[in-house]
Enzyme design. Structure first.
Site, PDB file in Angstrom:
ATOM      1  N   ASN A  45     -10.854  -2.496  -5.023  1.00  0.00           N
ATOM      2  CA  ASN A  45     -10.388  -1.498  -5.837  1.00  0.00           C
ATOM      3  C   ASN A  45     -10.925  -1.144  -7.113  1.00  0.00           C
ATOM      4  O   ASN A  45     -10.466  -0.335  -7.871  1.00  0.00           O
ATOM      5  CB  ASN A  45      -8.806  -2.012  -6.058  1.00  0.00           C
ATOM      6  CG  ASN A  45      -7.799  -1.686  -4.971  1.00  0.00           C
ATOM      7  OD1 ASN A  45      -6.909  -2.528  -4.700  1.00  0.00           O
ATOM      8  ND2 ASN A  45      -8.170  -0.939  -4.066  1.00  0.00           N
ATOM      9  N   ASP A  47       0.754  -1.264  -0.035  1.00  0.00           N
ATOM     10  CA  ASP A  47      -0.122   0.129   0.116  1.00  0.00           C
ATOM     11  C   ASP A  47       0.764   1.210  -0.018  1.00  0.00           C
ATOM     12  O   ASP A  47       1.843   1.264   0.481  1.00  0.00           O
ATOM     13  CB  ASP A  47      -0.993   0.113   1.147  1.00  0.00           C
ATOM     14  CG  ASP A  47      -1.956   0.824   1.091  1.00  0.00           C
ATOM     15  OD1 ASP A  47      -2.485   1.327  -0.063  1.00  0.00           O
ATOM     16  OD2 ASP A  47      -2.709   1.449   2.134  1.00  0.00           O
TER      17      ASP A  47
HETATM   18  C1  IPE Z   1      -5.278  -2.588   0.048  1.00  0.00           C
HETATM   19  O1  IPE Z   1      -4.978  -1.291  -0.130  1.00  0.00           O
HETATM   20  C2  IPE Z   1      -5.555  -3.423  -1.558  1.00  0.00           C
HETATM   21  C3  IPE Z   1      -4.005  -3.651  -2.212  1.00  0.00           C
HETATM   22  C4  IPE Z   1      -2.985  -3.318  -1.555  1.00  0.00           C
HETATM   23  C5  IPE Z   1      -4.050  -4.229  -3.445  1.00  0.00           C
HETATM   24  P1  IPE Z   1      -6.124  -0.223  -0.384  1.00  0.00           P
HETATM   25  O2  IPE Z   1      -5.461   1.148  -0.642  1.00  0.00           O
HETATM   26  O3  IPE Z   1      -7.160  -0.664  -1.482  1.00  0.00           O
HETATM   27  O4  IPE Z   1      -6.774  -0.324   0.879  1.00  0.00           O
HETATM   28  P2  IPE Z   1      -7.720   0.629   1.960  1.00  0.00           P
HETATM   29  O5  IPE Z   1      -8.611   1.563   1.125  1.00  0.00           O
HETATM   30  O6  IPE Z   1      -6.448   1.728   2.628  1.00  0.00           O
HETATM   31  O7  IPE Z   1      -8.199   0.009   3.155  1.00  0.00           O
HETATM   32  C1  IPE Z   2      -1.365   0.307  -3.177  1.00  0.00           C
HETATM   33  O1  IPE Z   2      -1.296   1.726  -3.370  1.00  0.00           O
HETATM   34  C2  IPE Z   2      -1.839  -0.105  -4.684  1.00  0.00           C
HETATM   35  C3  IPE Z   2      -3.320  -0.707  -4.881  1.00  0.00           C
HETATM   36  C4  IPE Z   2      -4.234  -0.454  -3.908  1.00  0.00           C
HETATM   37  C5  IPE Z   2      -3.689  -1.122  -6.100  1.00  0.00           C
HETATM   38  P1  IPE Z   2      -2.701   2.661  -3.371  1.00  0.00           P
HETATM   39  O2  IPE Z   2      -2.961   3.308  -4.628  1.00  0.00           O
HETATM   40  O3  IPE Z   2      -3.634   2.264  -2.563  1.00  0.00           O
HETATM   41  O4  IPE Z   2      -1.746   3.887  -2.709  1.00  0.00           O
HETATM   42  P2  IPE Z   2      -2.707   4.761  -1.633  1.00  0.00           P
HETATM   43  O5  IPE Z   2      -3.010   4.122  -0.428  1.00  0.00           O
HETATM   44  O6  IPE Z   2      -3.665   5.807  -2.437  1.00  0.00           O
HETATM   45  O7  IPE Z   2      -1.240   5.919  -1.158  1.00  0.00           O
HETATM   46 MG    MG Z   3      -4.080   2.556  -0.377  1.00  0.00          MG
END
Ligand code: IPE
Ligand code: IPE
Ligand code: MG
Length: 261
Positions: free
Chosen positions: A81, A33
């Site tokens: 997502n 993340d």
């Molecule tokens: C978790 O990250 C999913 C992945 C790393 C693929 P998210 O960014 O989607 O999760 P939340 O929204 O912070 O819980």
């Molecule tokens: C994790 O990074 C990747 C996916 C969830 C696909 P994020 O896209 O959630 O990055 P943040 O949490 O917005 O920084």
């Molecule tokens: Mg995230």
């Protein structure tokens, strides 16, 4: 930035393990993340963060293979997502396809088998095709299993398992008392895998975001404020070292654990 690490390919030789295999986690699962925040802090588009994050994936896969970790599971795209913009989803799928293509050779050279868990049928046809092709080409590899969680949700996985068990009961091929913890584990997408020993989450969020809910019952957790694009080999090794210092008691006392060892 190109996905390919300056075209360099590395072959990890047999027996070249970095650390004593004792107490090494057998299965490491990672919630990758913080890509968006990494990019935003630099005034860049979120996609740029995902692209640099792919480089971290490559480093962590290599480091896992070097250490001798047998199972590595990466949360790459959650069921939730799908709420993201079409633009971001399209970019993520493209990055996934590029990653699979650029890493195939190295996976073959290093005995890495690729598999995917999640509702894969929701992915677009092009991505499914490359995914299936990579899974097939690496199927005979035995050194390490790299599992990508794609369109994955822990609750959805448990729901699918309930449905499968319920239909077996309806068909009278299963009795209610045969629904054991093992039977449930066997009905999950991860049926052939051990539960994760170590769960890593980057970007400092203290939540599991619907990842491997059943399987992480006794996983050791490692949360780091580091954003995923900055999470490289060095910090991965720190997480592993941290894990190795822990005492896993599984509900028993310290003394009981010591007397068993
Ligand atoms: C978790 O990250 C999913 C992945 C790393 C693929 P998210 O960014 O989607 O999760 P939340 O929204 O912070 O819980
Ligand atoms: C994790 O990074 C990747 C996916 C969830 C696909 P994020 O896209 O959630 O990055 P943040 O949490 O917005 O920084
Ligand atoms: Mg995230």
């Amino acid at each position: 930035m190109p996905l390919q690490a300056s075209g360099e390919k590395r072959i990890i030789s047999e027996g070249k393990k970095l650390t004593d295999p004792q107490k090494l986690p057998e299965h490491v699962a990672i919630i990758m993340d913080g890509n968006g925040r990494w990019a935003r802090r630099r005034g860049m588009d979120r996609v740029r963060g995902h692209r640099v994050g792919a480089e971290s994936v490559r480093e962590v896969v290599r480091a896992s293979r070097e250490l001798g970790i047998h199972w590595l599971t990466l949360y790459a795209f959650s069921e939730e997502n799908w709420k993201r913009s079409k633009f971001e989803i399209r970019a993520l799928m493209k990055l996934l396809r590029q990653f699979l293509k650029s890493e195939l050779e190295e996976m073959l050279q290093n005995g890495i088998r690729l598999q995917a868990i999640g509702r894969i049928t929701k992915l677009d046809a092009k991505t499914r095709e490359i995914l299936a092709d990579t899974i097939e080409k690496t199927a005979k590899n035995r050194e390490m299993v790299l599992t990508l969680a794609l369109s994955y949700g822990g609750r959805q996985e448990i729901l699918d398992a309930f449905r499968s068990l319920a239909s077996q009961i309806q068909e009278q091929t299963l009795a209610p008392e045969e629904i054991t913890e093992e039977a449930i584990s066997r009905s999950l997408y991860t049926s052939s895998m051990p539960d994760p020993d170590l769960l890593i989450r980057t970007s400092g969020e203290y939540r599991v975001s619907n990842f491997l809910l059943w399987q992480i019952a006794y996983a050791e957790m490692y949360v780091t404020p580091t954003l995923w694009p900055d999470f490289r080999k060095e910090e991965f090794l720190c997480a592993i070292e941290d894990y190795r210092k822990r005492e896993r008691r599984f509900g028993a006392t310290s003394e009981q654990v010591a007397s068993k060892a």
